[in-house]
Design an enzyme around this catalytic site. Sequence first.
Site, PDB file in Angstrom:
ATOM      1  N   ASN A   1      23.893 -24.777 -21.362  1.00 22.65           N
ATOM      2  CA  ASN A   1      23.554 -23.659 -22.405  1.00 22.65           C
ATOM      3  C   ASN A   1      24.370 -22.695 -22.993  1.00 22.65           C
ATOM      4  O   ASN A   1      24.510 -22.263 -24.201  1.00 22.65           O
ATOM      5  CB  ASN A   1      22.199 -23.098 -22.066  1.00 22.65           C
ATOM      6  CG  ASN A   1      22.292 -22.149 -20.808  1.00 22.65           C
ATOM      7  OD1 ASN A   1      23.072 -22.433 -19.799  1.00 22.65           O
ATOM      8  ND2 ASN A   1      21.552 -21.009 -20.901  1.00 22.65           N
TER       9      ASN A   1
ATOM     10  N   GLY B   1      21.955 -23.398 -12.961  1.00 24.10           N
ATOM     11  CA  GLY B   1      21.470 -24.768 -13.469  1.00 24.10           C
ATOM     12  C   GLY B   1      19.788 -24.691 -13.321  1.00 24.10           C
ATOM     13  O   GLY B   1      19.212 -23.463 -12.993  1.00 24.10           O
ATOM     14  N   SER B   2      19.242 -25.584 -13.126  1.00 25.48           N
ATOM     15  CA  SER B   2      17.753 -25.983 -12.868  1.00 25.48           C
ATOM     16  C   SER B   2      17.439 -25.520 -11.550  1.00 25.48           C
ATOM     17  O   SER B   2      18.300 -25.764 -10.751  1.00 25.48           O
ATOM     18  CB  SER B   2      17.398 -27.286 -13.342  1.00 25.48           C
ATOM     19  OG  SER B   2      17.684 -28.130 -12.626  1.00 25.48           O
TER      20      SER B   2
ATOM     21  N   THR C   1      17.575 -28.896  -9.471  1.00 33.67           N
ATOM     22  CA  THR C   1      18.941 -29.307  -8.948  1.00 33.67           C
ATOM     23  C   THR C   1      19.356 -28.291  -7.837  1.00 33.67           C
ATOM     24  O   THR C   1      20.030 -28.581  -7.045  1.00 33.67           O
ATOM     25  CB  THR C   1      19.913 -29.134 -10.089  1.00 33.67           C
ATOM     26  OG1 THR C   1      19.608 -30.108 -11.106  1.00 33.67           O
ATOM     27  CG2 THR C   1      21.233 -29.582  -9.544  1.00 33.67           C
TER      28      THR C   1
ATOM     29  N   GLU D   1      21.800 -19.604  -9.172  1.00 34.02           N
ATOM     30  CA  GLU D   1      21.174 -18.885 -10.572  1.00 34.02           C
ATOM     31  C   GLU D   1      20.376 -20.230 -11.154  1.00 34.02           C
ATOM     32  O   GLU D   1      20.952 -20.943 -11.643  1.00 34.02           O
ATOM     33  CB  GLU D   1      22.312 -18.567 -11.181  1.00 34.02           C
ATOM     34  CG  GLU D   1      23.196 -17.597 -10.573  1.00 34.02           C
ATOM     35  CD  GLU D   1      22.483 -16.188 -10.063  1.00 34.02           C
ATOM     36  OE1 GLU D   1      21.509 -16.018 -10.795  1.00 34.02           O
ATOM     37  OE2 GLU D   1      23.082 -15.628  -9.286  1.00 34.02           O
TER      38      GLU D   1
ATOM     39  N   CYS E   1      18.764 -18.748 -20.248  1.00 33.08           N
ATOM     40  CA  CYS E   1      17.709 -18.485 -19.097  1.00 33.08           C
ATOM     41  C   CYS E   1      17.147 -17.124 -19.154  1.00 33.08           C
ATOM     42  O   CYS E   1      15.943 -16.943 -18.601  1.00 33.08           O
ATOM     43  CB  CYS E   1      18.690 -18.530 -17.921  1.00 33.08           C
ATOM     44  SG  CYS E   1      19.959 -17.376 -17.882  1.00 33.08           S
TER      45      CYS E   1
END
Length: 481
Positions: free
Chosen positions: A150, A226-227, A230, A248, A282
Amino acid sequence: MKRLANFINGQYQAPVGGAYLPVFEPAKGAVYAEAPDSDEQDVALAMAAAKAAQPQWAGTSIDERYRILHNIALGIEKRAEELAAAESRDNGKPVWLAQEVDIPRASANFRFFAQAITQFASQAHDNGPGGFNYTLRGPLGVVVCISPWNLPLYLFSWKIAPALAAGNAVVAKPSEVTPLTAYLLGEICQEAGLPPGVLNILHGYGHRLGTALTSHPQVKAISFTGSTRTGAEIARVAAPLFKKLSLELGGKNPNLIFADCDYDKMLRTTVRSSFANQGQICLCGSRIFVEASLYDQFKADFVEKVKALKVGAPTAADTKVGAVVSQAHYEKILSYIQLAQEEGGRILCGGAPVQLDGEYANGWYIAPTVIEGLAHDCRTNQEEIFGPVVTIMPFETEEEVLQYANSTEYGLAATIWTQKLDRAHKLARELEAGIVWINTWLKRDLRTPFGGVKNSGVGREGGFEALRFFTEPKNVCLDFE
Ligand code: NAD
């Protein structure tokens, strides 16, 4: 077609296995480059280079590390235009946004940590006549940095800069969706005088390359953004190997808007906090809670402003909302808009793809979408969508909105809009979030701790927190008696 390469031991290298993955231009929905589909063989080369280079880098003076990292910051500035164009092409974000935010921030990350390491100190604990303790803080060795798509160079550099500043060697992996600026960073580091092997950049898929990196025995720490899914997978692989982890992860951030706020500033900022970077930050506020007495006015003004946001080609100067990053993500966002309707939500604006003309006809564009009429605890309001979609909901009391705000499994950021000091500070204490903004959004001071609570992450980045993460404390005790 442009073909990217890995950056290992100061040199660009083709992947050992010879495999490549497609890189798409979201604005056109077409492949425009290919990046290495790296595997364990490339990891082995990068790890060997990092291991060989690390001791000498750790022994480099603070002044020299400052000088090289500062040179990297200057190198990014010098090539800002090219990097912004690359970021926009890879990600679909407006070029002006990459010029104003992503690239200056990537440069600022290197400049900031170049300076921060010159001010970083460890502690001593005096035991009076009995002796004393002091703490050494040395580099960890070889560390892995993994970043998302992103804010590609912005988040890649946010990890790499403190890791290098602290004297580590780094093996880094950008998102396979947006590899281009990370690829260019290799050249910038070469020119800045970073010794070969100190930073190695590998491209590839998360499930293959990512896992090979996070499970590698030589790796002492993993810094991941990331997500949440993950993040959990990385923790599952790396925790039994006792690697240090900074995670994060995702968010579902609430905006708490009270009737006594500075209305114009709130409205302007809320449009930005909802749809900047196509809502793919985010920290974007995706759940907007508005005090009931202000709700109708806010709804009318907000929807009018959102309708006026131009969705268009990332290269156009008047585009406010560009393309979303990939076809898979485009489909995910549209499926959530569908879900919101099934859950009883009313679409106030947007809610559908936008069809552009000519070379952009196959791009992945979605109109900024505002939805009302949903309960705070439905799936649309609990799960991360990460696109240009927000919900608005009325509330009556502070207690009620606090409960709504804290009701998700996430806890990254929150924004409060009120002129009442006591209310703002009381809510700031009680909100389950790592970052709370009062009467602003995305105002960043790089010295502050950055990260989330609950499923939004573990650990903090930023300032000395990052330097602490990338160093190992060792206590030394001296006895005088
Ligand atoms: P993602 O988790 O799919 O991928 C992130 C990175 O991890 C990519 O480089 C990917 O290749 C890699 N990866 C995937 N599987 C892996 C595995 N098993 N092992 C090791 N690496 C693996 O996330 P994304 O879709 O690229 O990014 C969007 C997500 O990032 C959103 O959830 C967003 O909230 C989050 N995000 C969080 C922050 C923050 O600071 N908290 C900032 C930006 C984005």
